[in-house]
Design a protein around this motif. Structure first.
Motif, PDB file in Angstrom:
ATOM      1  N   GLY A  61      11.374   7.707   4.808  1.00 40.97           N
ATOM      2  CA  GLY A  61      11.496   6.620   6.055  1.00 40.97           C
ATOM      3  C   GLY A  61      10.162   6.560   6.849  1.00 40.97           C
ATOM      4  O   GLY A  61       9.509   5.549   6.796  1.00 40.97           O
ATOM      5  N   PRO A  62       9.927   7.725   7.491  1.00 39.72           N
ATOM      6  CA  PRO A  62       8.601   7.592   8.314  1.00 39.72           C
ATOM      7  C   PRO A  62       7.246   7.489   7.620  1.00 39.72           C
ATOM      8  O   PRO A  62       6.804   6.440   7.965  1.00 39.72           O
ATOM      9  N   VAL A  63       7.284   7.837   6.530  1.00 38.70           N
ATOM     10  CA  VAL A  63       5.992   7.719   5.724  1.00 38.70           C
ATOM     11  C   VAL A  63       5.862   6.306   5.248  1.00 38.70           C
ATOM     12  O   VAL A  63       4.907   5.790   5.198  1.00 38.70           O
ATOM     13  N   LYS A  64       6.905   5.720   4.657  1.00 38.32           N
ATOM     14  CA  LYS A  64       6.762   4.301   3.930  1.00 38.32           C
ATOM     15  C   LYS A  64       6.816   3.294   5.059  1.00 38.32           C
ATOM     16  O   LYS A  64       6.125   2.489   5.024  1.00 38.32           O
ATOM     17  N   THR A  65       7.314   3.804   6.328  1.00 40.02           N
ATOM     18  CA  THR A  65       7.140   2.623   7.296  1.00 40.02           C
ATOM     19  C   THR A  65       5.930   2.758   7.929  1.00 40.02           C
ATOM     20  O   THR A  65       5.317   1.448   8.348  1.00 40.02           O
ATOM     21  N   LEU A  66       5.321   3.698   8.177  1.00 39.28           N
ATOM     22  CA  LEU A  66       4.176   4.078   9.104  1.00 39.28           C
ATOM     23  C   LEU A  66       2.892   4.087   8.219  1.00 39.28           C
ATOM     24  O   LEU A  66       1.621   4.027   8.696  1.00 39.28           O
ATOM     25  N   THR A  67       2.979   4.277   6.993  1.00 42.88           N
ATOM     26  CA  THR A  67       1.680   4.430   6.058  1.00 42.88           C
ATOM     27  C   THR A  67       1.420   2.812   5.284  1.00 42.88           C
ATOM     28  O   THR A  67       2.212   2.602   4.660  1.00 42.88           O
ATOM     29  N   LYS A  68       0.340   2.275   5.764  1.00 40.94           N
ATOM     30  CA  LYS A  68       0.022   0.869   5.234  1.00 40.94           C
ATOM     31  C   LYS A  68      -1.377   0.936   4.463  1.00 40.94           C
ATOM     32  O   LYS A  68      -1.639   0.217   3.462  1.00 40.94           O
ATOM     33  N   GLY A  69      -2.145   2.001   4.560  1.00 44.03           N
ATOM     34  CA  GLY A  69      -3.462   2.247   4.046  1.00 44.03           C
ATOM     35  C   GLY A  69      -4.258   3.283   4.508  1.00 44.03           C
ATOM     36  O   GLY A  69      -3.624   4.308   5.315  1.00 44.03           O
ATOM     37  N   PRO A  70      -5.419   3.414   3.972  1.00 45.21           N
ATOM     38  CA  PRO A  70      -6.304   4.595   4.443  1.00 45.21           C
ATOM     39  C   PRO A  70      -6.438   5.106   5.812  1.00 45.21           C
ATOM     40  O   PRO A  70      -6.995   6.065   6.173  1.00 45.21           O
ATOM     41  N   GLU A  71      -6.282   3.946   6.591  1.00 45.57           N
ATOM     42  CA  GLU A  71      -6.413   4.196   8.159  1.00 45.57           C
ATOM     43  C   GLU A  71      -5.337   4.901   8.493  1.00 45.57           C
ATOM     44  O   GLU A  71      -5.481   5.310   9.839  1.00 45.57           O
ATOM     45  N   ASP A  72      -4.159   5.034   7.938  1.00 45.94           N
ATOM     46  CA  ASP A  72      -3.280   5.825   8.615  1.00 45.94           C
ATOM     47  C   ASP A  72      -3.137   7.078   8.092  1.00 45.94           C
ATOM     48  O   ASP A  72      -2.765   7.451   6.838  1.00 45.94           O
ATOM     49  N   THR A  73      -3.532   8.002   8.804  1.00 41.87           N
ATOM     50  CA  THR A  73      -3.748   9.586   8.549  1.00 41.87           C
ATOM     51  C   THR A  73      -2.804  10.381   9.030  1.00 41.87           C
ATOM     52  O   THR A  73      -2.003  10.149  10.093  1.00 41.87           O
ATOM     53  N   TRP A  74      -2.642  11.476   8.351  1.00 41.00           N
ATOM     54  CA  TRP A  74      -1.357  12.321   8.677  1.00 41.00           C
ATOM     55  C   TRP A  74      -1.979  14.016   8.682  1.00 41.00           C
ATOM     56  O   TRP A  74      -2.849  14.617   8.114  1.00 41.00           O
ATOM     57  N   TYR A  75      -1.281  14.584   9.730  1.00 41.99           N
ATOM     58  CA  TYR A  75      -1.455  16.303   9.799  1.00 41.99           C
ATOM     59  C   TYR A  75      -0.136  16.614   9.768  1.00 41.99           C
ATOM     60  O   TYR A  75       0.706  16.131  10.633  1.00 41.99           O
TER      61      TYR A  75
ATOM     62  N   ALA B  13       0.649   7.986  -2.069  1.00 41.95           N
ATOM     63  CA  ALA B  13       1.429   6.818  -2.993  1.00 41.95           C
ATOM     64  C   ALA B  13       1.018   5.580  -2.115  1.00 41.95           C
ATOM     65  O   ALA B  13       1.182   4.427  -2.625  1.00 41.95           O
ATOM     66  N   ARG B  14       1.474   5.527  -0.711  1.00 41.93           N
ATOM     67  CA  ARG B  14       1.214   4.493   0.129  1.00 41.93           C
ATOM     68  C   ARG B  14      -0.169   4.440   0.591  1.00 41.93           C
ATOM     69  O   ARG B  14      -0.378   3.267   1.231  1.00 41.93           O
ATOM     70  N   GLY B  15      -1.181   4.865   0.050  1.00 42.54           N
ATOM     71  CA  GLY B  15      -2.366   4.637   0.318  1.00 42.54           C
ATOM     72  C   GLY B  15      -3.121   5.331   1.453  1.00 42.54           C
ATOM     73  O   GLY B  15      -4.228   4.891   2.028  1.00 42.54           O
TER      74      GLY B  15
ATOM     75  N   SER C 139      20.503   3.962   0.487  1.00 42.61           N
ATOM     76  CA  SER C 139      20.645   5.058  -0.418  1.00 42.61           C
ATOM     77  C   SER C 139      19.729   4.997  -1.522  1.00 42.61           C
ATOM     78  O   SER C 139      18.760   5.828  -2.251  1.00 42.61           O
ATOM     79  N   SER C 140      19.152   3.492  -2.292  1.00 38.84           N
ATOM     80  CA  SER C 140      18.358   3.606  -3.486  1.00 38.84           C
ATOM     81  C   SER C 140      16.747   3.562  -2.989  1.00 38.84           C
ATOM     82  O   SER C 140      16.016   4.010  -3.853  1.00 38.84           O
ATOM     83  N   ASP C 141      16.767   3.794  -1.555  1.00 43.07           N
ATOM     84  CA  ASP C 141      15.438   3.870  -1.211  1.00 43.07           C
ATOM     85  C   ASP C 141      14.964   5.312  -0.788  1.00 43.07           C
ATOM     86  O   ASP C 141      14.164   5.859  -0.554  1.00 43.07           O
ATOM     87  N   ALA C 142      16.420   5.846   0.087  1.00 39.95           N
ATOM     88  CA  ALA C 142      16.081   7.033   0.602  1.00 39.95           C
ATOM     89  C   ALA C 142      15.931   8.294  -0.389  1.00 39.95           C
ATOM     90  O   ALA C 142      15.290   9.411  -0.148  1.00 39.95           O
ATOM     91  N   PHE C 143      16.424   8.402  -1.735  1.00 39.91           N
ATOM     92  CA  PHE C 143      16.459   9.270  -2.611  1.00 39.91           C
ATOM     93  C   PHE C 143      15.316   9.016  -3.511  1.00 39.91           C
ATOM     94  O   PHE C 143      15.011   7.919  -3.999  1.00 39.91           O
ATOM     95  N   THR C 144      14.785  10.168  -4.490  1.00 36.58           N
ATOM     96  CA  THR C 144      14.292   9.776  -5.602  1.00 36.58           C
ATOM     97  C   THR C 144      15.113   9.128  -6.540  1.00 36.58           C
ATOM     98  O   THR C 144      16.386   9.459  -6.722  1.00 36.58           O
ATOM     99  N   SER C 145      14.618   8.377  -7.639  1.00 36.80           N
ATOM    100  CA  SER C 145      15.501   7.804  -8.304  1.00 36.80           C
ATOM    101  C   SER C 145      15.846   8.529  -9.526  1.00 36.80           C
ATOM    102  O   SER C 145      15.204   9.671  -9.798  1.00 36.80           O
ATOM    103  N   LEU C 146      16.860   8.367 -10.159  1.00 34.82           N
ATOM    104  CA  LEU C 146      17.333   8.996 -11.316  1.00 34.82           C
ATOM    105  C   LEU C 146      16.219   8.898 -12.580  1.00 34.82           C
ATOM    106  O   LEU C 146      16.204   9.910 -13.250  1.00 34.82           O
ATOM    107  N   GLU C 147      15.610   7.798 -12.370  1.00 37.13           N
ATOM    108  CA  GLU C 147      14.671   7.693 -13.644  1.00 37.13           C
ATOM    109  C   GLU C 147      13.535   8.899 -13.454  1.00 37.13           C
ATOM    110  O   GLU C 147      12.944   9.434 -14.390  1.00 37.13           O
TER     111      GLU C 147
END
Length: 411
Positions: free
Chosen positions: A158-172, A194-196, A389-397
């Motif tokens: 949730g937080p990663v997908k919401t807050l990460t848009k590109g290389p300027e979004d850095t994480w520690y 994966a989100r750049g 739930s379809s976005d919250a968990f890794t897919s069965l695939e």
């Protein structure tokens, strides 16, 4: 030497009395359904699970009396002290000597992986609460092991997908140095990439750590836009207190909790936790159903239930409904019924158990309110979004669980 574990029978209930004879058509081994609850009863995660989870499970047993009829239920409780050897030894004794039917909660990734091996070998049920490691429903999945509340992917997606848009979004990342923290950081870093986005640093602290000053200075020096904490309970409370003391609350870096509960906010205070973003499986103030359960729980515990405690109520109810419907505690029959019927209660609506053992339910992206925004005691969260739930968990695939067949993956 393994320390002594105190075990209590905290519930032994029937609709017609503790000594009522079982009806002839019931097939209950030893004449009783035995549940073993093991979690952190007094350590850093006890406020998330601990005695509150035991109460939630007891409430579920009590609420099931009318459906259970003369079927007796016992609950055994133990403290694993966040030590895998202690937890696994306790559960092994329960399975081999006390003949328990299901293991509940666990609330520790390392202990859970050991328990998973035991229940797989002995064909018993496990209902896991706040287990972070994705291995539990991945390579180490078991047909009778069910992850009810969350895993690392659900918490960080949730937080990663919401807050990460590109290389300027850095994480520690700052994580607890055990299976939960390591797995959480590993999954989060993969999602950031994966989100750049970019991970600019990481560090891990001992379970017993109380002084986070050096870690926070490293995080501050990294100049990361987001600083994520892969710890929980008293660890998270202490790190956020020091975050405020060091003046980092207004320093431009955004704090992210990969595991946050209302118990943590209550312990630290809203002044300390305000603005902290997290994903949660459940919130007591979400709707009328969650508030009704929370009111009952609060009357007996003097605290609002956490997502794990609510999840353990739901898991226990679902398990016992299957026992009542099949009139047996035979594992295969009960598990088959659990998989057939959706979970539809105050914890999850229309949720189903996936082949890998995950309960597929929605999550909430939340931010801790300021005192000015809070309207009542324990009114701590702003719900920013509902994550399906379809976005919250890794897919069965993408699952690496051996139980997930090609047919299931193609659905």
């Amino acid at each position: 030497m393994i320390p002594a574990i105190r075990t209590w029978i905290v519930a032994c209930v029937t609709a017609g009395g503790m000594l009522a004879a079982l009806p002839a058509h019931s097939q209950i081994s030893d004449g009783v359904v035995k549940l073993g609850v093991i979690n952190d009863q007094s350590g850093p995660f006890s406020s998330l699970t601990g005695p509150g989870s035991v109460l939630a499970i007891r409430m579920a047993v009590e609420d099931m009396k009318p459906q259970l009829g003369d079927i007796r239920v016992e609950i055994l409780v133990a403290d694993h002290q966040n030590k895998p050897d202690v937890g696994v030894a306790t559960v092994k004794r329960w399975l081999d000597v006390d003949n328990i039917d299901a293991v509940l909660d666990v609330s520790n990734s390392s202990v859970a992986l050991g328990v998973q091996t035991l229940i797989r070998e002995r064909n018993k049920v496990a209902l896991y609460g706040i287990i972070g490691t994705t291995e539990l429903t991945g390579k180490q999945c078991a047909k009778t092991g069910f992850s009810w509340v969350h895993d690392a992917y659900a918490l960080v997606s949730g937080p990663v997908k919401t807050l990460t848009k590109g290389p300027e979004d850095t994480w520690y990342f700052l994580g607890a140095d055990f299976e939960f923290g390591k797995n959480m950081v590993q999954v989060a870093k993969r999602l950031v990439t994966a989100r750049g986005g970019k991970t600019v640093g990481e560090a891990f602290h001992p379970m017993s750590e109380a002084d986070f000053s050096s870690y926070l200075l490293q995080a501050q020096g990294s100049k990361a836009k987001m600083v994520a904490f892969a710890n929980a309970g008293t660890q998270l409370v202490n790190v956020m207190k020091q975050w405020q003391e060091f003046g980092m609350q207004g320093g431009g870096q955004r704090p992210i909790a990969t595991l946050l509960s209302v118990a943590d906010v209550h312990a630290a205070g809203m002044d300390v936790m305000q603005g902290l973003t997290a994903t949660t499986a459940w919130y007591w103030g979400l709707n009328d159903d969650t508030r009704a359960f929370a009111k009952r729980f609060f009357a007996r515990f003097n605290a609002m239930p956490t997502e794990s405690q609510a999840g353990m109520y739901s898991a226990t109810m679902h398990y016992l409904k299957a026992v009542a419907a099949t009139k047996t505690d035979a594992t295969d029959a009960v598990v088959s019924r659990m998989r057939e019927v959706p979970v539809d209660d105050m914890f999850a609506k229309g949720a189903r158990l996936r082949p890998d053992g995950k309960l597929a339910h929605d999550f909430l992206l939340v931010t801790v309110k300021t005192k000015q925004e809070s309207k009542a005691p324990w009114d701590y969260y702003k719900v920013d979004a509902v994550i399906p739930s379809s976005d919250a968990f890794t897919s069965l695939e993408a699952s690496d669980c051996p139980l997930v067949t090609d047919a299931a993956k193609s659905k």
